[in-house]
Design an enzyme around this catalytic site. Structure first.
Site, short mmCIF file in Angstrom:
data_model
loop_
_atom_site.label_atom_id
_atom_site.label_comp_id
_atom_site.label_asym_id
_atom_site.label_seq_id
_atom_site.Cartn_x
_atom_site.Cartn_y
_atom_site.Cartn_z
N ASP A 82 -29.49 11.18 3.09
CA ASP A 82 -28.41 10.52 4.31
C ASP A 82 -29.93 10.35 5.79
OD1 ASP A 82 -26.69 11.01 6.78
OD2 ASP A 82 -25.91 12.54 5.37
N LYS B 132 -26.95 -3.10 12.19
CA LYS B 132 -26.15 -3.07 11.67
C LYS B 132 -25.23 -2.87 12.39
CE LYS B 132 -24.16 -3.66 7.38
NZ LYS B 132 -24.27 -4.47 6.76
N GLY C 144 -31.61 -2.67 -2.29
CA GLY C 144 -32.93 -3.01 -1.59
C GLY C 144 -32.95 -4.24 -1.81
N ASP D 297 -29.83 -1.66 7.82
CA ASP D 297 -28.21 -2.30 7.35
C ASP D 297 -27.21 -1.27 7.48
OD1 ASP D 297 -26.29 -4.36 7.15
OD2 ASP D 297 -28.04 -5.02 4.84
C1 LIG Z 1 -25.11 -2.78 3.38
S1 LIG Z 1 -25.53 -2.26 2.13
C2 LIG Z 1 -27.46 -2.19 2.88
C3 LIG Z 1 -27.70 -3.00 1.99
C4 LIG Z 1 -29.70 -3.28 2.04
N1 LIG Z 1 -29.18 -3.83 3.08
C5 LIG Z 1 -29.63 -4.69 0.99
O1 LIG Z 1 -30.04 -6.14 1.31
O2 LIG Z 1 -29.75 -4.04 -0.41
C6 LIG Z 1 -25.17 -0.47 3.06
C7 LIG Z 1 -25.89 1.15 3.03
O3 LIG Z 1 -25.70 1.91 3.63
C8 LIG Z 1 -26.01 3.05 2.78
N2 LIG Z 1 -25.58 4.34 4.13
C9 LIG Z 1 -24.31 4.23 4.64
N3 LIG Z 1 -23.97 5.89 5.30
C10 LIG Z 1 -25.57 6.35 5.23
C11 LIG Z 1 -26.36 7.52 5.81
N4 LIG Z 1 -25.00 8.14 6.50
N5 LIG Z 1 -27.40 7.85 5.10
C12 LIG Z 1 -27.97 6.76 3.94
N6 LIG Z 1 -27.96 5.72 4.07
C13 LIG Z 1 -26.26 4.97 4.35
C14 LIG Z 1 -24.71 2.66 1.86
O4 LIG Z 1 -25.20 3.71 0.90
C15 LIG Z 1 -24.92 2.07 1.61
O5 LIG Z 1 -25.67 1.39 0.88
#
Ligand SMILES: C[S@@+](CC[C@H](N)C(=O)[O-])C[C@H]1O[C@@H](n2cnc3c(N)ncnc32)[C@H](O)[C@@H]1O
Length: 222
Positions: free
Chosen positions: A89, A153, A53, A113
């Site tokens: 998702d 990203k 978050g 991200d």
């Molecule tokens: C690098 S983290 C994000 C960090 C966030 N921007 C922060 O600043 O706290 C990447 C996130 O992508 C999420 N993610 C990956 N595939 C996803 C999907 N299909 N749907 C939703 N979230 C997804 C993961 O659960 C993870 O929490």
């Protein structure tokens, strides 16, 4: 080089602790904003793949108190002031519809991200990442206002350079890839930024702007 990257990681890690951010990723969004002013005049924002978050914390802090912010992730996110949270998702129709309903109107900004579990096989990781970006763009296409901005990203590579940027330039006035200083130099990660939604087809800024290092280095080597 490795020592330098480690020092930088520590620097942003420590800063995040001091500033109360849940992740050092916060500085990536802050550096993109410092460079491209993507948060300027934003009243409605959607944060895709938002856990834990820190980007939503930045949005909550930098946008006006009247702002409407929606955050979604596969994982649960602890409450953040002024942010509506959804667990789901983003590649599914169900979650996309929930995000759009929660946004309750057109957004000025969509950020993503998202990162899948990395396998270490570059082409596969880049492909899966591209699927997430596609899901993020499909949501943006339904929800971004004309003139709005999109940040996602990407993993740097051929797919990103040739197909993604080219395609996004059909929809945005300006498309570019940036690499914030808070993003480890050893990582293939960078961020594609589209500005001026539906004001395209537009300009592609070639190369990768390395931002937040006290100047802009244009890295066109990949
Ligand atoms: C690098 S983290 C994000 C960090 C966030 N921007 C922060 O600043 O706290 C990447 C996130 O992508 C999420 N993610 C990956 N595939 C996803 C999907 N299909 N749907 C939703 N979230 C997804 C993961 O659960 C993870 O929490």
């Amino acid at each position: 080089m490795q020592k330098y990257a480690k020092e930088r990681r520590d620097q942003f890690y420590k800063l995040a602790k001091e500033d109360g951010y849940r992740a050092r990723s916060a500085y990536k969004l802050l550096q993109i904003d410092d460079y491209l002013h993507i948060l300027h005049n934003v009243e409605r924002a959607v944060d895709l793949c938002a856990a834990p978050g820190s980007w939503s914390q930045v949005l909550s802090a930098r946008l006006p108190p009247s702002a409407h912010i929606v955050a979604v992730d596969l994982a649960a996110i602890a409450p953040i002031p002024n942010v509506k949270l959804i667990q789901g998702d983003i590649t599914t129709e169900l979650t996309a519809n929930q995000v759009i309903a929660a946004a309750n109107g057109l957004a000025d900004l969509v950020v993503c991200d998202g990162a899948p579990d990395v396998t270490g096989i570059h082409d596969l990781d880049e492909f899966v990442q591209a699927e997430l970006i596609q899901a993020a763009f499909l949501i943006s296409d339904r929800i971004l206002r004309t003139g709005g901005s999109f940040v996602a990203k990407v993993f740097r590579g051929q797919l990103t350079e040739t197909i993604l940027v080219e395609r996004l330039s059909q929809f945005f006035k300006k498309v570019q890839i940036v690499k914030p200083a808070a993003s480890r130099s050893s990582s293939m990660e960078a961020f594609v930024v589209g500005q001026g939604f539906k004001e395209g087809p537009g300009e592609i800024i070639q190369g990768v702007a390395c931002i937040g290092r006290g100047g802009i280095d244009s890295d066109k080597t990949y």
